[in-house]
Design an enzyme around this catalytic site. Structure first.
Site, PDB file in Angstrom:
ATOM      1  N   ASP A  45       0.844  -1.188   0.000  1.00 31.59           N
ATOM      2  CA  ASP A  45       0.000   0.000   0.000  1.00 31.59           C
ATOM      3  C   ASP A  45       0.884   1.244   0.000  1.00 31.59           C
ATOM      4  OD1 ASP A  45      -1.544   2.170   1.897  1.00 31.59           O
ATOM      5  OD2 ASP A  45      -2.919   1.073   0.617  1.00 31.59           O
ATOM      6  N   TYR A  61       3.612   9.855   0.066  1.00 29.85           N
ATOM      7  CA  TYR A  61       4.539   9.263   1.038  1.00 29.85           C
ATOM      8  C   TYR A  61       5.996   9.526   0.636  1.00 29.85           C
ATOM      9  CZ  TYR A  61       0.390   6.581   2.505  1.00 29.85           C
ATOM     10  OH  TYR A  61      -0.858   6.196   2.919  1.00 29.85           O
TER      11      TYR A  61
END
Length: 311
Positions: A38, A43
């Site tokens: 994921d 990020y």
């Protein structure tokens, strides 16, 4: 677990991380048996994740079709003309031809531009008009173009899911809704609604969260210290984390625990050699406090902030 054919599997969840952490952790995870990774553009580590996946493919550990990669459309890319470029950026960063699942990370649109978290001179977040159906249609076009296998959402409440499901001319329905889910926040009503609509719940923060007061609700006590979870863990010679993960998996929730410790990554995967009894499952369900760790209150004045609704 073959994630190319099913979402009911075990996975990895990454927030922004120190350089190299994601790369090493993904390699350890794939070697331990994880197949669902994921990730997200925001990020800042998809290049490391992609490199780790490519290396594990190159050394014969897995084939590309064994890996189930989930990417996310961030809040600043909701306008339809920005959806495909955002997905293409993820594909380019990962160096992949397609991803398996692409989800709308939040139902809350932000002003498009150079920054993921746009603010005005007073430090207030700058929002953007949200048209979730228009965003969804752009995602459907990405699926039709073969850039992604399946589409989903994250942090959507029932009303927002219904906006998509009842959209005139819907071509591809959401296959999943990624939301906070753990024994202190079991999401019974949303889980039941999604089951009826054949939408898989993917549970983030399945072990609770860090105790970072800047974004975590500290009114909720540490999950893994719960007496019931600790006592059940002792019975099976497991950890309270393994019991919390097993609880969700047994009720059909996909879990995405985040860890950078090789030992914990392996430990989190070792939940398939025991089962909780019906009584234990029911007892753990009674732990529900209906309190979120991840409230995202900084965006609670957004017109599409999802957590004002009961579910």
């Amino acid at each position: 677990c073959h994630c190319s054919t099913t979402l009911h599997c075990f996975s990895f969840f990454y927030l922004s991380t120190p350089k190299g952490n994601a790369y090493e952790s993904v390699k350890v995870a794939i070697e331990a048996g994880y197949r669902h990774i994921d990730g997200a553009l925001v990020y800042y580590n998809e290049h490391e994740v992609g490199q780790a996946i490519r290396e594990k493919i190159a050394d014969g550990t897995v084939k590309r079709e064994d890996i189930f990669y989930c990417g996310k459309l961030w809040n600043t890319f909701h306008p339809p003309e920005l959806v495909r470029p955002a997905l293409e950026k993820t594909l380019k960063t990962l160096q992949m031809d397609y991803i398996d699942l692409y989800i709308v990370e939040m139902p809350t649109a932000f002003k498009p531009g150079d920054t993921f978290y746009p603010r005005d001179e007073n430090g207030k977040y700058i929002y953007h008009d949200t048209d979730l159906c228009a965003t969804w249609e752009a995602l459907e076009a990405c699926k039709d173009a073969g850039l992604v296998k399946s589409l989903g959402v994250s942090n959507f409440n029932k009303r927002q899911l219904e906006l998509i499901l009842n959209k005139p001319g819907l071509k591809h329905k959401p296959v999943s809704n990624q939301v906070e889910c753990h024994p202190y926040f079991t999401q019974p009503k949303l889980l039941e609604y999604c089951r009826q609509k054949d939408i898989v719940i993917v549970g983030y923060s399945p072990l609770g969260t860090s105790r970072d007061a800047s974004w975590v609700n500290l009114k909720c006590p540490p999950l893994l210290e719960d007496e019931l979870l600790v006592s059940v863990a002792k019975k099976y010679n497991k950890t309270s984390a393994q019991v919390a993960l097993r609880f969700n998996v047994q009720r059909g929730v996909v879990v995405i625990p985040k860890s950078f410790s090789p030992n914990r990554i392996k430990e989190n995967f070792q939940i398939f050699d025991f089962s909780l009894t019906k009584d234990e499952m029911e007892a753990i369900e009674t732990l529900n406090k209906n309190i979120r760790y991840v409230e995202l209150l900084m965006w609670s004045d957004h017109p599409e902030y999802p957590f004002h609704d009961e579910y």
